[in-house]
Design a protein around this motif. Structure first.
Motif, PDB file in Angstrom:
ATOM      1  N   ASN A 111       0.835  -1.197   0.000  1.00  9.53           N
ATOM      2  CA  ASN A 111       0.000   0.000   0.000  1.00  9.53           C
ATOM      3  C   ASN A 111       0.874   1.253   0.000  1.00  9.53           C
ATOM      4  OD1 ASN A 111      -2.226  -1.648   0.191  1.00  9.53           O
ATOM      5  ND2 ASN A 111      -2.500  -1.349   2.390  1.00  9.53           N
ATOM      6  N   PRO A 112       0.503   2.276  -0.751  1.00 11.05           N
ATOM      7  CA  PRO A 112       1.296   3.519  -0.757  1.00 11.05           C
ATOM      8  C   PRO A 112       0.970   4.375   0.467  1.00 11.05           C
ATOM      9  CG  PRO A 112      -0.571   3.746  -2.222  1.00 11.05           C
ATOM     10  CD  PRO A 112      -0.630   2.340  -1.697  1.00 11.05           C
ATOM     11  N   THR A 113       1.082   3.751   1.634  1.00 10.53           N
ATOM     12  CA  THR A 113       0.809   4.447   2.894  1.00 10.53           C
ATOM     13  C   THR A 113       2.045   4.484   3.780  1.00 10.53           C
ATOM     14  OG1 THR A 113      -0.031   2.356   3.783  1.00 10.53           O
ATOM     15  CG2 THR A 113      -1.655   3.904   2.901  1.00 10.53           C
ATOM     16  N   GLY A 114       3.179   4.079   3.228  1.00  5.72           N
ATOM     17  CA  GLY A 114       4.434   4.106   3.959  1.00  5.72           C
ATOM     18  C   GLY A 114       5.563   3.648   3.057  1.00  5.72           C
ATOM     19  N   ASN A 152     -10.134   2.624   2.413  1.00  2.00           N
ATOM     20  CA  ASN A 152     -10.046   3.186   3.751  1.00  2.00           C
ATOM     21  C   ASN A 152      -8.627   3.544   4.166  1.00  2.00           C
ATOM     22  OD1 ASN A 152     -11.280   3.769   6.424  1.00  2.00           O
ATOM     23  ND2 ASN A 152      -9.991   2.060   7.080  1.00  2.00           N
ATOM     24  N   GLN A 153      -7.634   2.758   3.712  1.00  2.00           N
ATOM     25  CA  GLN A 153      -6.275   2.996   4.190  1.00  2.00           C
ATOM     26  C   GLN A 153      -5.729   4.336   3.716  1.00  2.00           C
ATOM     27  OE1 GLN A 153      -6.933   0.862   1.813  1.00  2.00           O
ATOM     28  NE2 GLN A 153      -5.598   1.454   0.120  1.00  2.00           N
ATOM     29  N   VAL A 154      -6.182   4.803   2.550  1.00  2.00           N
ATOM     30  CA  VAL A 154      -5.727   6.109   2.056  1.00  2.00           C
ATOM     31  C   VAL A 154      -6.348   7.230   2.886  1.00  2.00           C
ATOM     32  CG1 VAL A 154      -5.748   7.673   0.078  1.00  2.00           C
ATOM     33  CG2 VAL A 154      -5.290   5.234  -0.268  1.00  2.00           C
ATOM     34  N   ARG A 155      -7.624   7.098   3.197  1.00  2.00           N
ATOM     35  CA  ARG A 155      -8.268   8.086   4.076  1.00  2.00           C
ATOM     36  C   ARG A 155      -7.611   8.085   5.453  1.00  2.00           C
ATOM     37  NH1 ARG A 155     -11.233   7.564   8.098  1.00  2.00           N
ATOM     38  NH2 ARG A 155     -11.628   5.357   7.695  1.00  2.00           N
ATOM     39  N   LEU A 156      -7.264   6.897   5.944  1.00  2.00           N
ATOM     40  CA  LEU A 156      -6.621   6.792   7.248  1.00  2.00           C
ATOM     41  C   LEU A 156      -5.250   7.467   7.247  1.00  2.00           C
ATOM     42  CD1 LEU A 156      -7.084   5.525  10.048  1.00  2.00           C
ATOM     43  CD2 LEU A 156      -5.862   3.488   9.233  1.00  2.00           C
ATOM     44  N   GLY A 194      -7.489  23.429   4.869  1.00  2.00           N
ATOM     45  CA  GLY A 194      -8.622  22.654   5.343  1.00  2.00           C
ATOM     46  C   GLY A 194      -8.990  21.455   4.493  1.00  2.00           C
ATOM     47  N   MET A 195      -8.039  20.938   3.741  1.00  2.00           N
ATOM     48  CA  MET A 195      -8.333  19.772   2.908  1.00  2.00           C
ATOM     49  C   MET A 195      -8.789  18.597   3.771  1.00  2.00           C
ATOM     50  SD  MET A 195      -5.877  17.854   0.100  1.00  2.00           S
ATOM     51  CE  MET A 195      -6.022  19.203  -1.101  1.00  2.00           C
ATOM     52  N   ASN A 196      -9.797  17.846   3.294  1.00  2.00           N
ATOM     53  CA  ASN A 196     -10.312  16.724   4.078  1.00  2.00           C
ATOM     54  C   ASN A 196      -9.358  15.533   4.042  1.00  2.00           C
ATOM     55  OD1 ASN A 196     -10.900  14.967   1.799  1.00  2.00           O
ATOM     56  ND2 ASN A 196     -12.633  16.305   1.359  1.00  2.00           N
ATOM     57  N   ALA A 197      -9.608  14.568   4.936  1.00  2.83           N
ATOM     58  CA  ALA A 197      -8.690  13.447   5.119  1.00  2.83           C
ATOM     59  C   ALA A 197      -8.547  12.602   3.858  1.00  2.83           C
ATOM     60  CB  ALA A 197      -9.161  12.579   6.281  1.00  2.83           C
ATOM     61  N   ALA A 198      -9.662  12.378   3.156  1.00  3.19           N
ATOM     62  CA  ALA A 198      -9.601  11.525   1.963  1.00  3.19           C
ATOM     63  C   ALA A 198      -8.733  12.144   0.877  1.00  3.19           C
ATOM     64  CB  ALA A 198     -11.010  11.269   1.441  1.00  3.19           C
ATOM     65  N   ASP A 199      -8.951  13.428   0.590  1.00  5.75           N
ATOM     66  CA  ASP A 199      -8.159  14.100  -0.449  1.00  5.75           C
ATOM     67  C   ASP A 199      -6.704  14.248  -0.030  1.00  5.75           C
ATOM     68  OD1 ASP A 199     -10.382  14.324  -2.042  1.00  5.75           O
ATOM     69  OD2 ASP A 199     -10.877  16.371  -1.405  1.00  5.75           O
ATOM     70  N   LEU A 200      -6.502  14.555   1.250  1.00  5.57           N
ATOM     71  CA  LEU A 200      -5.134  14.688   1.752  1.00  5.57           C
ATOM     72  C   LEU A 200      -4.408  13.340   1.670  1.00  5.57           C
ATOM     73  CD1 LEU A 200      -3.248  16.821   3.082  1.00  5.57           C
ATOM     74  CD2 LEU A 200      -3.962  15.907   5.302  1.00  5.57           C
ATOM     75  N   GLY A 201      -5.129  12.280   1.987  1.00  5.31           N
ATOM     76  CA  GLY A 201      -4.541  10.943   1.905  1.00  5.31           C
ATOM     77  C   GLY A 201      -4.131  10.582   0.493  1.00  5.31           C
ATOM     78  N   ARG A 202      -4.946  10.976  -0.486  1.00  5.57           N
ATOM     79  CA  ARG A 202      -4.594  10.684  -1.884  1.00  5.57           C
ATOM     80  C   ARG A 202      -3.333  11.430  -2.300  1.00  5.57           C
ATOM     81  NH1 ARG A 202     -10.288   9.925  -2.517  1.00  5.57           N
ATOM     82  NH2 ARG A 202     -10.699  12.162  -2.586  1.00  5.57           N
ATOM     83  N   LEU A 203      -3.205  12.678  -1.878  1.00  5.85           N
ATOM     84  CA  LEU A 203      -1.984  13.433  -2.184  1.00  5.85           C
ATOM     85  C   LEU A 203      -0.768  12.786  -1.528  1.00  5.85           C
ATOM     86  CD1 LEU A 203      -3.053  17.197  -1.907  1.00  5.85           C
ATOM     87  CD2 LEU A 203      -2.471  15.931  -3.974  1.00  5.85           C
ATOM     88  N   ALA A 230      -7.374   2.831  -8.109  1.00  9.75           N
ATOM     89  CA  ALA A 230      -8.294   3.964  -8.217  1.00  9.75           C
ATOM     90  C   ALA A 230      -8.590   4.308  -9.679  1.00  9.75           C
ATOM     91  CB  ALA A 230      -7.719   5.177  -7.501  1.00  9.75           C
ATOM     92  N   ASP A 231      -7.524   4.414 -10.489  1.00 12.77           N
ATOM     93  CA  ASP A 231      -7.700   4.862 -11.877  1.00 12.77           C
ATOM     94  C   ASP A 231      -8.217   3.754 -12.795  1.00 12.77           C
ATOM     95  OD1 ASP A 231      -6.790   7.349 -11.139  1.00 12.77           O
ATOM     96  OD2 ASP A 231      -4.718   6.962 -11.751  1.00 12.77           O
ATOM     97  N   SER A 232      -7.714   2.536 -12.614  1.00 13.67           N
ATOM     98  CA  SER A 232      -8.023   1.456 -13.564  1.00 13.67           C
ATOM     99  C   SER A 232      -9.256   0.634 -13.195  1.00 13.67           C
ATOM    100  CB  SER A 232      -6.816   0.519 -13.693  1.00 13.67           C
ATOM    101  OG  SER A 232      -5.688   1.213 -14.189  1.00 13.67           O
ATOM    102  N   LEU A 233      -9.684   0.724 -11.946  1.00 20.27           N
ATOM    103  CA  LEU A 233     -10.848  -0.055 -11.522  1.00 20.27           C
ATOM    104  C   LEU A 233     -12.010   0.828 -11.076  1.00 20.27           C
ATOM    105  CD1 LEU A 233      -9.160  -2.989  -9.520  1.00 20.27           C
ATOM    106  CD2 LEU A 233      -9.920  -2.980 -11.891  1.00 20.27           C
TER     107      LEU A 233
END
Length: 525
Positions: A111-114, A152-156, A194-203, A230-233
């Protein structure tokens, strides 16, 4: 050599019987043995007589031990194979046994979370080397990284960054570590806006994905395709299409407000959730959409997926899901890599100097180098737990396995330099008299070299890449034994030519096998 023996056996017993040919474990049982006598009614003694006749150019002796038939390969046959090595060079061991079969290799896919961890390296090097091997054996290979950038992991991840910035309350399940603090600084402007968690997580995930790609490059691992969930599915509606396909086949049940895949597999007894009661798709549905894309849309004949040990319990579920899509589960091959401990000076290293909680792949590469990291992982069966001895990996001596294998190649080159005839494409001797290679160390080295094509073919079938790493050490050991016992540069030019040819063949095989493993050959050591 195994295929040559098998062809001779088929001439005697026909195409029907299913038999095996394996290297003999003890010299008193010859070089190779077969169990064919167990598969036919004919007396072993009769089979020995027939095989001796059809194999007179290959065998110096054929005998039976009970129902096992043993073969001794003639020295002329070994010498002929040595000539093949010298003639075929980098193509030696290559084959078309894959028949152009379209194979997708999917590995790492963290996952691109770390950052990538040391453990990701184990599966990463395995996938990369396996791809090299399958290409060498006539497969059409595509190496892919599945980017799990939805859910969920990206929002987290976004929430974790906001918690560090003091915008939300910290939670136990938030991502932690120095890298999260760094992301908080990188995305400071967006946080203040004030970007929300989901958008911030994607960045943040995009930032981390760039870092992952750099780590992969640092490790010398090459991917043909980076597949974005996200893009292909999700954006293309593939999850809805997959769900509709399953529903049209009567394979979806609805209860408790959710949609479930009906179990039709003895190994997967439970129904599994595809869409939760809140209408959100599960990871399982995304995985099925991804495998529909693999097998149905892109038409891969085989998908080989490399997972960590924590995914073992998911195998039966995914195979059941693939079967529900109308795909034979055997087309999905899942390899599990077990856990790794990092050991230094006899003690387990639990903390990374930079990351704080885990050891990153980049940490490991900086400490020991990519060749040592790659070889140490690859020489262990991935299904076994392993201790990575960092002290040994950093040692610049023949105690270090990768150094030992590499040094054998460098020594081969050095011998040619001493002979004063080193040219990149120059054959050691135009017509070497290989019959002059009579000593035990020479014969042992020849016999070790000619095993290479059989090992390549076997590994292309069972994916046990670790045998190739261990084989490179066996070749290096046989070569060093030869080097210590026999002088190569001698006054007898014919003998020198034969021995130089043997050195050249050793270099060819070692460079070929290390090339498949992805280990570099230093110019000097």
């Amino acid at each position: 050599m195994i295929e040559k023996i098998s062809e001779l056996i088929r001439k005697v017993v026909g195409e029907g019987p299913k038999f095996g040919v394996t290297p003999s474990e003890k010299p008193e049982f010859g070089h190779y043995a077969t169990n064919v006598a167990f598969m036919v009614k004919e007396d072993p003694a009769v089979l020995v007589e027939k095989l001796s006749v059809v194999g007179r150019e290959l065998f110096s002796k054929v005998s039976a031990t009970g129902k096992f038939i043993n073969f001794w390969i003639s020295q002329a046959a070994f010498q002929a194979e040595l000539k093949n090595i010298l003639k075929q060079k980098e193509k030696y061991g290559a084959s078309k046994i894959g028949g152009g079969k379209k194979v997708q290799l999917e590995f790492i896919s963290a996952n691109p979370t770390g950052p990538l961890t040391m453990a990701n390296g184990r599966g990463g090097f395995l996938g990369d080397a396996l791809g090299n091997l399958l290409k060498k054996t006539g497969h059409d290979v595509e190496k892919e990284y599945y980017v799990n950038d939805a859910g969920n992991q990206v929002r987290l991840l976004g929430e974790s960054i906001l918690a560090i910035a003091g915008k939300v309350e910290p939670a136990e399940n938030h991502y932690k570590g120095e890298y999260v603090k760094t992301l908080t600084g990188v995305l400071g402007k967006e946080i203040q806006q004030g970007m929300n968690a989901a958008d911030l997580g994607r960045l943040a995930a995009n930032v981390l994905l760039a870092s992952i790609k750099q780590s992969v490059k640092n490790a010398g691992i090459k991917f043909d395709h980076w597949f974005s969930e996200a893009d292909s599915l999700h954006k293309k509606g593939e999850l809805k299409k997959t769900l509709a396909l399953l529903e049209s086949g009567g394979l979806v049940a609805e209860h408790d407000g959710a949609k479930w895949l009906k179990s039709n597999n003895a190994e997967e007894e439970k129904d599994r959730v595809l869409v939760k009661s809140d209408g959100q798709p599960t990871y399982f549905l995304a995985d099925l959409a991804y495998h529909y894309d693999k097998f149905i849309k892109r038409e891969f004949d085989q998908s080989v997926v490399i997972w960590g040990a924590d995914h073992h319990g998911y195998i039966a579920r995914l195979k059941a899901g693939v079967k529900a899509l109308g795909v034979e589960p055997e087309r999905l091959k899942i390899l599990i890599v077990q856990l790794v401990r990092l050991i230094e000076n006899g003690r387990e290293v639990k903390m990374s100097k930079r990351a704080g909680e885990f050891i990153t792949l980049d940490d490991l590469l900086m400490e020991v180098g990519k060749d040592a990291a790659r070889f140490f992982f690859l020489m262990h069966n991935p299904e076994t737990h392993m201790d990575f001895d960092m002290t040994l990996a950093k040692e610049k001596s023949q105690k270090n396995p990768v150094y030992y294998a590499q040094y054998a190649v460098v020594r081969c080159v050095s011998i040619f330099k001493k002979a004063g005839i080193l040219r990149r494409l120059l054959v050691a001797s135009k017509n070497p008299n290989l019959a002059l290679l009579k000593s035990d160390s020479e014969i042992n080295l020849v016999q070790e070299l000619v095993k290479y094509p059989d090992l390549i073919a076997q590994t292309a079938k069972d994916y046990q890449v670790s045998r190739l790493a261990r084989y490179s050490l066996e070749v290096a050991r046989a070569f060093n034994n030869f080097y210590e016992k026999e002088r190569v540069i001698v006054d007898d030019k014919k003998l020198m030519g034969a021995r130089l040819a043997l050195v050249k063949a050793t270099r060819v095989v070692l460079e070929n096998v290390l090339g498949i493993l992805g280990v570099a050959i230093p110019k000097e050591m």
